[in-house]
Scaffold this motif. Structure first.
Motif, PDB file in Angstrom:
ATOM      1  N   ALA A 135      63.723   5.829  28.327  1.00 40.46           N
ATOM      2  CA  ALA A 135      62.787   5.186  27.399  1.00 40.46           C
ATOM      3  C   ALA A 135      62.300   3.860  27.974  1.00 40.46           C
ATOM      4  CB  ALA A 135      63.461   4.973  26.047  1.00 40.46           C
ATOM      5  N   GLY A 136      63.221   3.096  28.565  1.00 40.28           N
ATOM      6  CA  GLY A 136      62.845   1.811  29.149  1.00 40.28           C
ATOM      7  C   GLY A 136      61.898   1.964  30.316  1.00 40.28           C
ATOM      8  N   TRP A 137      62.143   2.936  31.185  1.00 42.50           N
ATOM      9  CA  TRP A 137      61.253   3.153  32.334  1.00 42.50           C
ATOM     10  C   TRP A 137      59.864   3.600  31.889  1.00 42.50           C
ATOM     11  CZ3 TRP A 137      64.730   5.917  36.564  1.00 42.50           C
ATOM     12  CH2 TRP A 137      65.635   4.967  37.074  1.00 42.50           C
ATOM     13  N   ALA A 138      59.793   4.384  30.805  1.00 45.19           N
ATOM     14  CA  ALA A 138      58.489   4.788  30.273  1.00 45.19           C
ATOM     15  C   ALA A 138      57.724   3.561  29.760  1.00 45.19           C
ATOM     16  CB  ALA A 138      58.674   5.811  29.155  1.00 45.19           C
ATOM     17  N   VAL A 139      58.429   2.671  29.056  1.00 46.02           N
ATOM     18  CA  VAL A 139      57.812   1.423  28.583  1.00 46.02           C
ATOM     19  C   VAL A 139      57.320   0.599  29.765  1.00 46.02           C
ATOM     20  CG1 VAL A 139      58.291  -0.778  27.433  1.00 46.02           C
ATOM     21  CG2 VAL A 139      59.107   1.348  26.419  1.00 46.02           C
ATOM     22  N   TYR A 140      58.149   0.512  30.816  1.00 47.19           N
ATOM     23  CA  TYR A 140      57.789  -0.252  32.018  1.00 47.19           C
ATOM     24  C   TYR A 140      56.488   0.288  32.630  1.00 47.19           C
ATOM     25  CZ  TYR A 140      58.207  -2.093  36.801  1.00 47.19           C
ATOM     26  OH  TYR A 140      57.969  -2.712  38.010  1.00 47.19           O
ATOM     27  N   ALA A 141      56.395   1.604  32.783  1.00 44.10           N
ATOM     28  CA  ALA A 141      55.200   2.203  33.394  1.00 44.10           C
ATOM     29  C   ALA A 141      53.945   1.865  32.588  1.00 44.10           C
ATOM     30  CB  ALA A 141      55.374   3.710  33.514  1.00 44.10           C
ATOM     31  N   LEU A 142      54.040   1.934  31.273  1.00 46.60           N
ATOM     32  CA  LEU A 142      52.886   1.627  30.427  1.00 46.60           C
ATOM     33  C   LEU A 142      52.508   0.150  30.518  1.00 46.60           C
ATOM     34  CD1 LEU A 142      53.799   3.753  27.268  1.00 46.60           C
ATOM     35  CD2 LEU A 142      51.991   4.227  28.946  1.00 46.60           C
ATOM     36  N   ILE A 143      53.515  -0.723  30.579  1.00 46.30           N
ATOM     37  CA  ILE A 143      53.241  -2.161  30.688  1.00 46.30           C
ATOM     38  C   ILE A 143      52.551  -2.470  32.001  1.00 46.30           C
ATOM     39  CG2 ILE A 143      54.353  -4.425  30.982  1.00 46.30           C
ATOM     40  CD1 ILE A 143      56.450  -3.417  28.929  1.00 46.30           C
ATOM     41  N   TYR A 144      53.021  -1.889  33.102  1.00 50.91           N
ATOM     42  CA  TYR A 144      52.407  -2.155  34.395  1.00 50.91           C
ATOM     43  C   TYR A 144      50.981  -1.606  34.462  1.00 50.91           C
ATOM     44  CZ  TYR A 144      55.734  -4.725  37.224  1.00 50.91           C
ATOM     45  OH  TYR A 144      56.493  -5.735  37.752  1.00 50.91           O
ATOM     46  N   LEU A 145      50.736  -0.473  33.809  1.00 54.73           N
ATOM     47  CA  LEU A 145      49.353   0.008  33.714  1.00 54.73           C
ATOM     48  C   LEU A 145      48.490  -1.009  32.971  1.00 54.73           C
ATOM     49  CD1 LEU A 145      49.813   3.810  32.877  1.00 54.73           C
ATOM     50  CD2 LEU A 145      48.873   2.833  34.987  1.00 54.73           C
ATOM     51  N   GLY A 146      49.039  -1.574  31.897  1.00 58.73           N
ATOM     52  CA  GLY A 146      48.314  -2.586  31.136  1.00 58.73           C
ATOM     53  C   GLY A 146      48.052  -3.837  31.951  1.00 58.73           C
ATOM     54  N   LEU A 147      49.042  -4.265  32.746  1.00 61.97           N
ATOM     55  CA  LEU A 147      48.865  -5.451  33.585  1.00 61.97           C
ATOM     56  C   LEU A 147      47.784  -5.223  34.647  1.00 61.97           C
ATOM     57  CD1 LEU A 147      52.611  -6.467  34.065  1.00 61.97           C
ATOM     58  CD2 LEU A 147      50.877  -7.759  32.803  1.00 61.97           C
ATOM     59  N   ALA A 148      47.699  -3.998  35.144  1.00 57.00           N
ATOM     60  CA  ALA A 148      46.655  -3.682  36.118  1.00 57.00           C
ATOM     61  C   ALA A 148      45.264  -3.767  35.498  1.00 57.00           C
ATOM     62  CB  ALA A 148      46.887  -2.287  36.695  1.00 57.00           C
ATOM     63  N   LEU A 149      45.162  -3.397  34.216  1.00 54.14           N
ATOM     64  CA  LEU A 149      43.857  -3.332  33.557  1.00 54.14           C
ATOM     65  C   LEU A 149      43.491  -4.595  32.797  1.00 54.14           C
ATOM     66  CD1 LEU A 149      44.252   0.300  32.149  1.00 54.14           C
ATOM     67  CD2 LEU A 149      42.755  -0.400  34.033  1.00 54.14           C
ATOM     68  N   ALA A 150      44.439  -5.520  32.610  1.00 54.60           N
ATOM     69  CA  ALA A 150      44.231  -6.687  31.746  1.00 54.60           C
ATOM     70  C   ALA A 150      43.061  -7.542  32.227  1.00 54.60           C
ATOM     71  CB  ALA A 150      45.501  -7.527  31.696  1.00 54.60           C
ATOM     72  N   GLY A 151      42.244  -7.976  31.271  1.00 55.06           N
ATOM     73  CA  GLY A 151      41.088  -8.797  31.611  1.00 55.06           C
ATOM     74  C   GLY A 151      41.159 -10.204  31.053  1.00 55.06           C
ATOM     75  N   ALA A 152      42.208 -10.516  30.277  1.00 59.44           N
ATOM     76  CA  ALA A 152      42.305 -11.843  29.667  1.00 59.44           C
ATOM     77  C   ALA A 152      43.767 -12.280  29.613  1.00 59.44           C
ATOM     78  CB  ALA A 152      41.712 -11.817  28.255  1.00 59.44           C
ATOM     79  N   GLY A 153      43.952 -13.591  29.531  1.00 64.01           N
ATOM     80  CA  GLY A 153      45.300 -14.132  29.511  1.00 64.01           C
ATOM     81  C   GLY A 153      46.128 -13.658  28.328  1.00 64.01           C
ATOM     82  N   TRP A 154      45.514 -13.533  27.138  1.00 61.14           N
ATOM     83  CA  TRP A 154      46.282 -13.119  25.956  1.00 61.14           C
ATOM     84  C   TRP A 154      46.832 -11.701  26.121  1.00 61.14           C
ATOM     85  CZ3 TRP A 154      45.154  -8.815  23.114  1.00 61.14           C
ATOM     86  CH2 TRP A 154      43.855  -8.279  23.221  1.00 61.14           C
ATOM     87  N   GLN A 155      46.126 -10.858  26.885  1.00 58.81           N
ATOM     88  CA  GLN A 155      46.620  -9.496  27.129  1.00 58.81           C
ATOM     89  C   GLN A 155      47.866  -9.520  28.005  1.00 58.81           C
ATOM     90  OE1 GLN A 155      43.083  -7.772  28.829  1.00 58.81           O
ATOM     91  NE2 GLN A 155      42.132  -7.393  26.843  1.00 58.81           N
ATOM     92  N   ILE A 156      47.889 -10.421  29.008  1.00 58.12           N
ATOM     93  CA  ILE A 156      49.089 -10.578  29.833  1.00 58.12           C
ATOM     94  C   ILE A 156      50.252 -11.028  28.961  1.00 58.12           C
ATOM     95  CG2 ILE A 156      50.098 -11.737  31.826  1.00 58.12           C
ATOM     96  CD1 ILE A 156      47.800  -9.994  32.650  1.00 58.12           C
ATOM     97  N   VAL A 157      50.003 -11.979  28.077  1.00 52.35           N
ATOM     98  CA  VAL A 157      51.052 -12.487  27.184  1.00 52.35           C
ATOM     99  C   VAL A 157      51.624 -11.362  26.331  1.00 52.35           C
ATOM    100  CG1 VAL A 157      51.521 -13.999  25.224  1.00 52.35           C
ATOM    101  CG2 VAL A 157      50.128 -14.834  27.131  1.00 52.35           C
ATOM    102  N   ALA A 158      50.747 -10.584  25.696  1.00 51.51           N
ATOM    103  CA  ALA A 158      51.208  -9.494  24.825  1.00 51.51           C
ATOM    104  C   ALA A 158      52.036  -8.478  25.602  1.00 51.51           C
ATOM    105  CB  ALA A 158      50.006  -8.814  24.160  1.00 51.51           C
TER     106      ALA A 158
END
Length: 404
Positions: free
Chosen positions: A285-308
């Motif tokens: 479960a943790g590794w699945a969360v990690y993969a989704l977070i890293y996908l989000g970090l790759a796509l993030a366009g604003a600082g608040w998205q990195i924070v979330a």
């Protein structure tokens, strides 16, 4: 909460104090390197990678040696002591090589203490509460990070307000202040920690013999963890990504504080849950969360998205860090427990160096090659996390089939 032995609480207190010290200063090291010393991401990846990998061989030796002698306490205390004395020396660093030297010493101390400490944690806790014990320990560790980051945030706020970059004077003030909780952690262990006496040391095997004698399931698990770690570069790159997206130093510290608060709240309950449903489910479960977070970090366009995303990143750590260590004890058995932890931490530490170098090169490039930009390390990490999760799921099914 089920009753845990005093040793668990003593080691949790020491980890709490040590992380107060470490997180006051270590999370600011990449900003100090970039903002004050002018280092590029490839250099920062090199520094962080060597720092995290430097104690790996020591972890092998200290864990193996702790199986051969009755007492695991001395290397644990010595390791905490080396780290406590080294971190304040960052105040004197005037070049990236000076930072590397201090980080090397700090991680050397971690290399000495980590495997015997984790083995002593496993020795101190009954098997039915092992996940809870490791979860509580990781919760104390991350709660210390919350306090350390809060102290750093106050100092930065008072010293330089909402400035986007870190000043040399602010960093050096924080580095000196980090000495106090680090030394208190060492005193706590010296006075309170008690050895769990074993009937006799483990079999007198040489280093390689101890590893070859370990169960095949443990060795396969270690290979999968290694694959995951190759994509798990230093969190310095997330900090740099946040600054690249416009966060101030105070904003970055607040983000790190919130991350560690989530980590501390999740780790204990996740450890207790793993005692009931099994460690692999929580790790997956943790590794699945990690993969989704890293996908989000790759796509993030604003600082608040990195924070979330980074706050949710605390969920991954809470689910995985304690349970991954408890699972080592489940698979390896008691006789070579120290060596098993030594090998586990060595693999994770050694692969952190290429992981961080790869991340730095993917981001910045080298020579005439410009690299792929700030999102590239996170695409890479998400892909390897997904692959590792698939392999661990297959290995779990295999284990169930063999047991049935």
């Amino acid at each position: 909460m089920k009753r845990l032995p005093p040793n668990i609480w003593l080691m949790t207190a020491a980890s709490f104090l040590t992380d107060v010290s470490s997180d006051m200063v270590n999370n600011l090291v990449p900003l100090f390197l970039a903002n004050v010393l002018g280092a590029g991401t490839a250099t920062i990846g090199l520094v962080e990678g060597i720092a995290e990998s430097t104690g790996s061989f020591i972890k092998l030796l200290s864990g193996w040696w702790s199986d051969r002698v009755v007492s695991r306490k001395p290397p644990t205390v010595i390791g905490y002591g080396v780290s406590a004395l080294s971190k304040p020396l960052l105040a004197l660093a005037g070049s990236w090589s000076g930072v590397l030297a201090v980080r090397f010493a700090d991680r050397l101390g971690k290399g000495i203490r980590t495997a015997p400490r984790d083995a002593l944690l496993a020795d101190s806790a009954p098997a039915e509460t092992r996940g809870l014990a490791f979860g509580v320990h990781r919760a104390g560790d991350s709660l210390g990070a919350v306090v350390g980051l809060a102290l750093a945030l106050v100092i930065v706020r008072l010293a330089q307000g909402d400035a986007l970059t870190l000043s040399a004077a602010t960093f050096r003030r924080i580095a000196l202040a980090s000495a106090v909780p680090g030394l208190l952690a060492v005193l706590t262990l010296m006075v309170g920690l008690r050895e769990v006496r074993r009937a006799a040391p483990a079999a007198n095997r040489p280093l390689l013999g101890s590893f070859r004698a370990m169960p095949a399931a443990y060795r396969r698990y270690l290979l999968i963890v290694g694959l995951f770690t190759l994509g798990n570069s230093a969190d310095a790159f997330i900090i740099l990504r946040a600054q690249e997206r416009g966060l101030s130093v105070v904003g970055i510290l607040a983000m790190l504080l919130a991350f560690n608060l989530v980590y501390s709240l999740v780790a204990g309950p996740a450890g207790a849950l793993s005692d009931k449903v099994g460690r692999p489910r929580l790790i997956l479960a943790g590794w699945a969360v990690y993969a989704l977070i890293y996908l989000g970090l790759a796509l993030a366009g604003a600082g608040w998205q990195i924070v979330a995303l980074f706050i949710v990143y605390g969920l991954y750590h809470g689910l995985v860090e304690g349970n991954a260590r408890a699972y080592v004890a489940d698979l390896a058995g008691a006789e070579a427990r120290g060596a098993a932890y030594g090998l586990y931490h060595a693999v994770v530490g050694l692969l952190t160096l290429p992981a961080s170098l790869i991340a730095g090169l993917l981001w910045q490039g080298v020579g005439g090659w410009a690299g792929f930009g700030p999102s590239a390390p996170f695409w890479f990490g998400a892909g390897l996390a997904g692959l590792a999760a698939g392999l661990l799921a297959a290995e779990t099914r295999r284990g169930r089939a063999e047991a049935g």
